[in-house]
Structure formats: C-alpha cells, structure tokens
Design a protein around this motif. Structure first.
Motif, mmCIF file in Angstrom:
data_model
loop_
_atom_site.group_PDB
_atom_site.id
_atom_site.type_symbol
_atom_site.label_atom_id
_atom_site.label_comp_id
_atom_site.label_asym_id
_atom_site.label_seq_id
_atom_site.Cartn_x
_atom_site.Cartn_y
_atom_site.Cartn_z
ATOM 1 N N SER A 1 0.829 -1.206 0.000
ATOM 2 C CA SER A 1 0.000 0.000 0.000
ATOM 3 C C SER A 1 0.862 1.255 0.000
ATOM 4 N N ALA A 2 0.224 2.374 -0.282
ATOM 5 C CA ALA A 2 0.932 3.653 -0.241
ATOM 6 C C ALA A 2 1.464 3.925 1.159
ATOM 7 N N GLU A 3 0.689 3.543 2.179
ATOM 8 C CA GLU A 3 1.137 3.763 3.557
ATOM 9 C C GLU A 3 2.347 2.895 3.882
ATOM 10 N N MET A 4 2.375 1.649 3.379
ATOM 11 C CA MET A 4 3.534 0.795 3.635
ATOM 12 C C MET A 4 4.778 1.375 2.959
ATOM 13 N N ILE A 5 4.619 1.878 1.752
ATOM 14 C CA ILE A 5 5.751 2.516 1.067
ATOM 15 C C ILE A 5 6.268 3.689 1.896
ATOM 16 N N ARG A 6 5.359 4.508 2.392
ATOM 17 C CA ARG A 6 5.765 5.670 3.194
ATOM 18 C C ARG A 6 6.547 5.246 4.429
ATOM 19 N N VAL A 7 6.033 4.248 5.150
ATOM 20 C CA VAL A 7 6.679 3.819 6.390
ATOM 21 C C VAL A 7 8.054 3.223 6.114
ATOM 22 N N PHE A 8 8.141 2.356 5.113
ATOM 23 C CA PHE A 8 9.412 1.688 4.859
ATOM 24 C C PHE A 8 10.455 2.638 4.285
ATOM 25 N N GLN A 9 10.011 3.615 3.517
ATOM 26 C CA GLN A 9 10.971 4.579 2.984
ATOM 27 C C GLN A 9 11.382 5.598 4.033
ATOM 28 N N GLN A 10 10.443 6.148 4.762
ATOM 29 C CA GLN A 10 10.753 7.234 5.696
ATOM 30 C C GLN A 10 11.274 6.722 7.035
ATOM 31 N N ASP A 11 10.603 5.708 7.587
ATOM 32 C CA ASP A 11 10.980 5.242 8.926
ATOM 33 C C ASP A 11 12.108 4.214 8.886
ATOM 34 N N PHE A 12 12.093 3.354 7.858
ATOM 35 C CA PHE A 12 13.053 2.257 7.819
ATOM 36 C C PHE A 12 14.164 2.469 6.781
#
Length: 550
Positions: free
Chosen positions: A307-318
């Motif tokens: 999902s778009a949210e998973m992309i955001r989390v993995f790119q920004q947080d991880f």
C-alpha cells in the motif's frame, strides 16, 4: 565484483548450465567456490561446502533406496539442513515435498497420504507423530531425523561430519542424471477453499524463476537475500533461494518470523534484499520503533500487496528506498511485477515479468470476461497467464489440472483490470466477490480501505445472507488497542468508498484466522455464526431499533 551490473550481465558472469538445479549450483560454484551461499543462525555455507555436503547426502539417499522420481517429504521449519535435504533430493533425481510442521495431524496425514513419499525428513519435534501417522499407511515411508544429519550441530563442520557419518563409506555410488523437465518440487496450496493441491514444478521452472528474480530485483552477486517466509511456499523457495543461486549471491533465513528480532538480524547478517507479504509488512510497520536497527543495509523489498502507507513507512521510517510489488501463485511463479527501473504504480501488480537471458516475451497476460472474451482496458475480468514456468500439473489430479491449465493458459481465478499503460491491478479472488443489490463488490478492496483506519490493525470483509436474497457486507475488524465504535468506523468510510460498499455489519475480534502464508481464511469467518449474531447492524441503528453491539 563489479557493482550495478545489468541482470543479463550478472548471469553472464557464470558458465552456462543445463537448466537443472544441480547444474546451476555447479556453475556458480565454479566461479566462486568460497563465496557464501547460505547463512543460518550463525552458520555460513560456501558454494563448495553446500555442494559437496549435498552430494554426500544425495548418495546416502540413493544407498537407502531413493530412486529417480521418488518423493522426499520435508517436515520442518526453515533451516540450512532442510535446504541440504532439498539439494540432495533433486541431485538424486527425487522430488522434494516441503510441508508445514504446524499442520494438524489430520492435515499432515492427508498430505503424506496424497504425496506418498518414500522418505520423510523431519525436525525432532514431529518425528513421533509422523511415525504414528505413517504407521497406518499401506506403504510406510522411512524416517530421516534431521538431527541425524546435523540439525543440532554448532557449526558447518559439525553438520558435514554428521552427514559423512550418516552416509558411511558409500564409495562411487552414482547419481541419476536429471533433465530440465524432470519434476523437482511439489508445493501444496493452502487449501482455504478445499483440499490442498500438490503443484508440481520442474527443475527448469525453479531455475528460470530464480533467474527471473534476478531481473525483477536487479540482484547482484554480492547481495544477501533475506527471507523469513517458509520453504513450503513458492516465495522463499523459488524467489529467495532460487534468486540467490541464480545471481551467485547468498540467502539469509531463520526458523520463523520474529518481529522483535528482525531488524537486528538483518543488520547482523548484512541483508540487502528482503521478501515480505503484506501481513508481515504491516506487523513491522506497527511495531515499536525501538526495535528498529538503523545499521541494516536493506535497499530493496519485494512483495505484495504494497500500500501507499507501507511505502511511506518503509521509505521514511526504515530507510529502504525501493519497494517492488508483484504477483504470482504457486502454479505461476512471478507472473508480473512493477519494473525495477519504473515507472512504479502504487497499488498495481505491474506488467508481465521478464527473463534476463530469454529474448522476446516471457510471460503473457490476458483478462477475459464471463463469456471468455478479452476485456477492454479498465474492465474487470479473470486473469489468464501463459508462462514457460507454469506448473507441470497438479499431483495425481488430472481433473483439476484440466480445469485450471487450458491451451497453455493458467486460469487464476483472480479478477483484475488493466490500465491504458498496460499495468495490471488486482481486484479480488473470484470467491472474494460480494454480490450486493445486483453489484459485484471486491472484498479485497474493502479490506485494504478499512485497514487504513488509524485504529484498525487488520480487516476482513465477507458476504453474509441478505433478507431479500444476495448478500450484505460484514466487516470483521481487529483493533489496534481499544476498539473504536462501529458507527465511527462506518462514518469514516464515507468518502473513502462508494455508499453501496459501506458494510452493514461490523464486528470486532481479537485476531483473524490465517493460513501459513498469512492469508486470511475468510471461509472460516463465514462458517462462524457467532460473528453475525454479535455484530453491529447499521440498518437497525438507522431505523431506530436497538442495534446489536459488537
């Protein structure tokens, strides 16, 4: 070793092979015998050592009666010794049948009866029940305890010594020549809608699926592919293990998924590529950030749906820049994916997969309507796939084989649509379509939207009988902490889904039932009448009646 090689250049680093698993391993060994190929719980296997050890074990299997075409069952969590059994089995001309050790006695009995292995290799925890189950069979397989070939050894040397002791002085015992078209692996489907089917794949299928993963993720020889997915499913065995062998790279694995330890393990082992499923990704995204280890070197993730949210989390947080979504099934490994070089379309399963050393088309995709005609751009229909690595057949099931594999096309049972750029989008399983007031509604779409609610950890929508025929929609929700009110969730749905798609019923549960590959078992939810009995009923509430409370 040069960095940033193109996929074809990676494969060209090695001598040609014969499209078999043993010849692929020999090809990669010839260039880098001392390079790591497998890391497991502190043990590091080189190409030479794993090749030699599996040769010795293969000869031991032949000495004990394993013949070309026989089946070797493996009941175990992921381990290096399990992969030695895999390599030994295919070198002996046999067929590996990996099985989930967490199956019930009844489920395991069915798989063992259906596959009829001549030998069952098992972790210690399951030896007693396997002996009890198979003792009632007409033809009783012999047991290979993994402990006898080094599962409890402290290091690689210890495993090699145990295998040599187990094999004894087997001398010049020959190994059967294997051909690309010979069966190599049987992967059982999860059986969420019926009895599991044994998906038979050839040596060529496994080798080409691994090489196609080099293309999909632009693997390099110094990559370390990290998977915590089980070897009894296609992703770990064909993409991670097959991809590592094809690239001359290394794979890292663990017995099971531990969210609290995952980032530390990735950092300690130097993982660079990580395979996930949506459930695994969502778990990591919702874990405490104190568990995250910024020393990790992962730059690429493959999985789906993303999902778009998973992309955001993995790119920004991880701090992982590249996430590639794709689509495949046990019968059709790696059918399509977002191109590595882009463009990437969030929510899309991508375009037909490519193979780095095969010119022209590798995979063909079609979408057909209910009458078997090709669907227009934007129209939903069933996905058909034509690929040279389609499964050979379902084991001992000609009827299901004929139904699913027709004229070279595999009928997936999945509804998809295609956009004007040739990108495909998953809509729903045929069995996950809810028929409400004359309209077809995708349960998968509603699951995705509801899972984006800030207080919802996981969602599953199912159809339940409507008073006037067809179905109503019930949302079965796992809250993050204290459940929100059911009506608050429904209010949140307005503007995020069409009014007719908003569920009528909402019920909160502590957990959803899952298969071993983390898919929600919706059929079990449909068989549980207590869910509807305690669900919040939006229509009763709107009519002023006292609604049932979740």
């Amino acid at each position: 070793m040069a960095a940033d090689l193109k996929p074809r250049e990676v494969l060209d680093l090695y001598p040609p092979h014969e499209d078999t698993i043993p010849s692929l391993l020999a090809s990669r060994r010839s260039v880098g015998p001392d390079r790591p190929v497998l890391l497991f719980e502190g043990r590091i296997w080189s190409y030479a050592r794993i090749d030699d050890a599996s040769d010795t074990l293969a000869r031991a299997l032949v000495l004990r009666g394993v013949r070309h075409g026989d089946r070797v069952a493996l009941v175990s969590l992921n381990s290096d010794v399990g992969l030695l059994v895999f390599l030994a089995a295919v070198k002996a001309g046999a067929v590996l049948v990996p099985m989930n050790p967490n199956l019930t006695d009844g489920e395991l009995s069915y798989l063992l009866k259906h596959s009829r292995p001549v030998v069952v290799a098992s972790q210690a925890d399951d030896l007693e029940r396997i002996e009890r189950i198979t003792g009632a069979f007409d033809e009783v397989p012999w047991l290979l305890p993994l402990d006898e070939i080094g599962a409890t050894a402290r290091d690689v040397d210890g495993i090699v010594a145990r295998i040599q002791d187990y094999a004894g002085p087997n001398g010049p015992i020959g190994l059967a020549a294997v051909r690309p078209e010979d069966p190599a692996v049987v992967i059982y489907t999860s059986g969420t809608t019926g009895l599991p089917k044994g998906v038979v794949h050839s040596h060529r299928n496994h080798v080409w699926a691994g090489e196609a993963f080099v293309e999909r993720m632009h693997l390099q020889p110094d990559d370390r592919l990290f998977t915590v997915l089980p070897f009894f499913h296609i992703n770990a065995l064909f993409y991670s293990w097959g991809g590592a062998l094809a690239a001359g790279a290394a794979m890292i694995t663990a017995p099971r998924f531990s969210a609290s330890r995952l980032w530390a393990l990735a950092a300690e082992t130097g993982a660079t590529v990580f395979n996930i499923l949506a459930a695994l990704g969502n778990i990591l995204a919702n874990r405490p950030r104190s568990e995250f280890d910024p020393r990790h070197r992962i730059t690429r993730i493959y999985g789906g749906p993303i999902s778009a949210e998973m992309i955001r989390v993995f790119q920004q947080d991880f701090h992982i820049p590249t996430l590639i979504e794709g689509y495949g099934m046990s019968e059709i490994p790696g059918a399509c994916n977002n191109p590595f070089d882009g463009p990437h379309k969030v929510g899309s399963i991508g375009r037909p997969a490519r193979h780095p050393r095969l010119d022209g088309t590798f995979v063909e995709l079609r979408i057909i309507d209910e009458d078997g005609r090709d669907a227009a751009v934007g129209e939903m229909g069933e996905l058909l796939v034509k690929t040279p690595i389609m499964a050979l057949r379902y084991l001992d099931d000609p009827e299901q084989t004929r139904a699913a594999m027709r004229d070279g096309w595999f009928h997936t049972g999945d509804y998809v649509r295609r956009d004007e750029d040739g990108y495909y989008y998953f809509v729903a399983r045929k069995r996950d379509i809810i028929r409400r007031r004359g309209e077809n509604i995708s349960g998968a779409e509603l699951d995705r939207i509801l899972s984006e609610h800030p207080d919802i950890l996981e969602a599953a929508t199912i159809g339940v009988p409507a008073e006037l025929g067809e179905e109503e929609i019930m949302a079965v929700l796992v809250p993050r902490a204290d459940p929100p009110s059911a009506q608050a969730v429904l209010d949140w749905c307005h503007g995020r889904m069409a009014t007719m798609k908003i569920p009528r019923f909402v019920v909160f549960v502590n957990a959803l039932p899952h298969t071993s590959s983390h898919r929600v078992e919706k059929y079990r939810l449909k068989q549980d009448p207590s869910l509807l009995a305690k669900a919040y009923d939006r229509e009763r509430a709107m009519a002023g009646a006292e609604p049932t409370r979740a």
